[in-house]
Motif scaffolding. Structure first.
Motif, PDB file in Angstrom:
ATOM      1  N   ILE A  54      79.922  45.324 -58.059  1.00  0.00           N
ATOM      2  CA  ILE A  54      79.800  43.962 -58.580  1.00  0.00           C
ATOM      3  C   ILE A  54      81.133  43.247 -58.408  1.00  0.00           C
ATOM      4  O   ILE A  54      82.160  43.699 -58.912  1.00  0.00           O
ATOM      5  CB  ILE A  54      79.402  43.984 -60.066  1.00  0.00           C
ATOM      6  N   ARG A  74      77.783  33.644 -59.186  1.00  0.00           N
ATOM      7  CA  ARG A  74      76.404  33.264 -58.857  1.00  0.00           C
ATOM      8  C   ARG A  74      75.494  33.323 -60.077  1.00  0.00           C
ATOM      9  O   ARG A  74      74.729  32.396 -60.337  1.00  0.00           O
ATOM     10  CB  ARG A  74      75.847  34.178 -57.763  1.00  0.00           C
ATOM     11  N   ASP A 122      79.522  37.774 -57.441  1.00  0.00           N
ATOM     12  CA  ASP A 122      78.272  38.070 -58.144  1.00  0.00           C
ATOM     13  C   ASP A 122      78.255  37.401 -59.519  1.00  0.00           C
ATOM     14  O   ASP A 122      77.250  36.806 -59.923  1.00  0.00           O
ATOM     15  CB  ASP A 122      78.100  39.583 -58.305  1.00  0.00           C
ATOM     16  N   LEU A 153      73.772  42.435 -64.143  1.00  0.00           N
ATOM     17  CA  LEU A 153      73.770  41.045 -63.691  1.00  0.00           C
ATOM     18  C   LEU A 153      72.632  40.251 -64.334  1.00  0.00           C
ATOM     19  O   LEU A 153      72.791  39.060 -64.636  1.00  0.00           O
ATOM     20  CB  LEU A 153      73.678  40.987 -62.169  1.00  0.00           C
ATOM     21  N   ARG A 167      73.542  47.975 -61.518  1.00  0.00           N
ATOM     22  CA  ARG A 167      73.949  46.644 -61.050  1.00  0.00           C
ATOM     23  C   ARG A 167      72.937  45.578 -61.480  1.00  0.00           C
ATOM     24  O   ARG A 167      73.313  44.542 -62.054  1.00  0.00           O
ATOM     25  CB  ARG A 167      74.076  46.648 -59.523  1.00  0.00           C
TER      26      ARG A 167
END
Length: 314
Positions: free
Chosen positions: A114, A121, A118, A63, A59
């Motif tokens: 996710i 952001r 997410d 990201l 994750r």
């Protein structure tokens, strides 16, 4: 114009499930083939592609990479996220069982799932009016009955417990797809976008979608996904790939249109997936369907696929 991409493929889910029951067969080969297609067909430089397979696709890593390629994007640039792996659904408010809003989610090799929130952001600094952020997701989120004895064809969604299926069927009224980067303040635009949520005979969650809200102007990205909310995406070891990814790459390889629009890609993809489904899936899974979807910014569907935007909205 610079094109940058994050490419993810996950077969090995043994961190999430040490039993190996979640493992897939074809996602890494999907990601590898998509990587080469970006280089060969869309002029993306290898140095601008961030590739993560299996256990490296956590994750935090995913990201962080998406945040990087979107944060440095300048007007006219293109940012691409490709994912091949499992999908799931999670409550929008995990602390309350009675919420009627759910997120579709991606399942990384390690870490929490996710969601679209997410992505919204980490891509917060992106200017969607001048930068093309496209997500291509070969996963599904509808649950379903997984035939653990069938090692040839697999569904790319987590299997849901009976309790979770019953909860979703009784509560779900709003479903937020993963990959449209919808700001939290705009979630109300999708309120009540699904209805008649019910359990299908094959264990998937069937529902009716408000088709007038497939495209949402407030979205900050464009999403090409593998199927409808109530369908599954399939992979076949005989084929060596997921049906959506194979169809997408076949379409690029045989097309004489050097710059198809998003709508044209969707149309070609649906036809090609249908043919692959008939050959590789329907002989053992009669009656299933898989219909790739375009979601996101409604004013970008006629723009060139993975190309810089040609206009700035007023």
């Amino acid at each position: 114009m610079t094109k940058r991409a994050v490419v993810v493929g996950i077969n090995d889910y043994s961190i999430q499930d040490p039993s190996g029951g979640l493992n897939l067969n074809c996602c890494v080969s999907d990601a590898t083939m998509f990587y080469h297609t970006l280089v060969d067909s869309f002029d993306v430089k290898p140095a601008d592609i961030y590739y993560y397979a299996d256990r490296s696709a956590t994750r935090d890593t995913i990201l962080r990479a998406v945040s990087y390629i979107t944060s440095i994007a300048e007007p006219g640039d293109v940012a691409v996220f490709y994912y091949s792996g499992h999908g799931a659904r999670v409550r929008a408010d995990s602390g309350h069982r009675d919420v009627d809003s759910y997120y579709e989610a991606l399942v990384p090799a390690a870490g929490d799932f996710i969601t679209d929130w997410d992505f919204a952001r980490v891509a917060d600094s992106l200017r969607p009016e001048v930068c093309n952020f496209t997500l291509v997701i070969d996963a599904c989120h509808s649950g379903g009955l997984h035939d653990t004895d069938n090692t040839v064809t697999k569904v790319r969604s987590l299997r849901y417990s009976d309790e979770l299926i019953d909860l979703i069927c009784s509560k779900l009224r709003t479903l937020i797809p993963v990959g449209i980067c919808l700001p939290l303040a705009a979630h109300q635009q999708l309120a009540g976008n699904v209805s008649h949520v019910r359990r299908a005979d094959d264990g998937t969650i069937d529902l009716d979608e408000d088709l007038d809200r497939v495209l949402v102007r407030a979205s900050r990205s464009t999403l090409l996904s593998g199927c409808r909310y109530d369908e599954s995406t399939w992979e076949s070891s005989t084929l060596g790939h997921g049906l959506m990814t194979q169809a997408l790459l076949d379409a690029f390889n045989r097309s004489t249109n050097t710059q198809p629009s998003y709508r044209e890609v969707q149309d070609d993809l649906r036809s090609a997936v249908r043919q692959l489904l008939e050959k590789h899936i329907l002989p053992t899974r009669p009656g299933v369907t898989q219909t790739p979807q375009l979601r996101g910014q409604d004013n970008r569907m006629d723009e060139g696929f993975l190309d810089g935007w040609t206009f700035t909205p007023a």
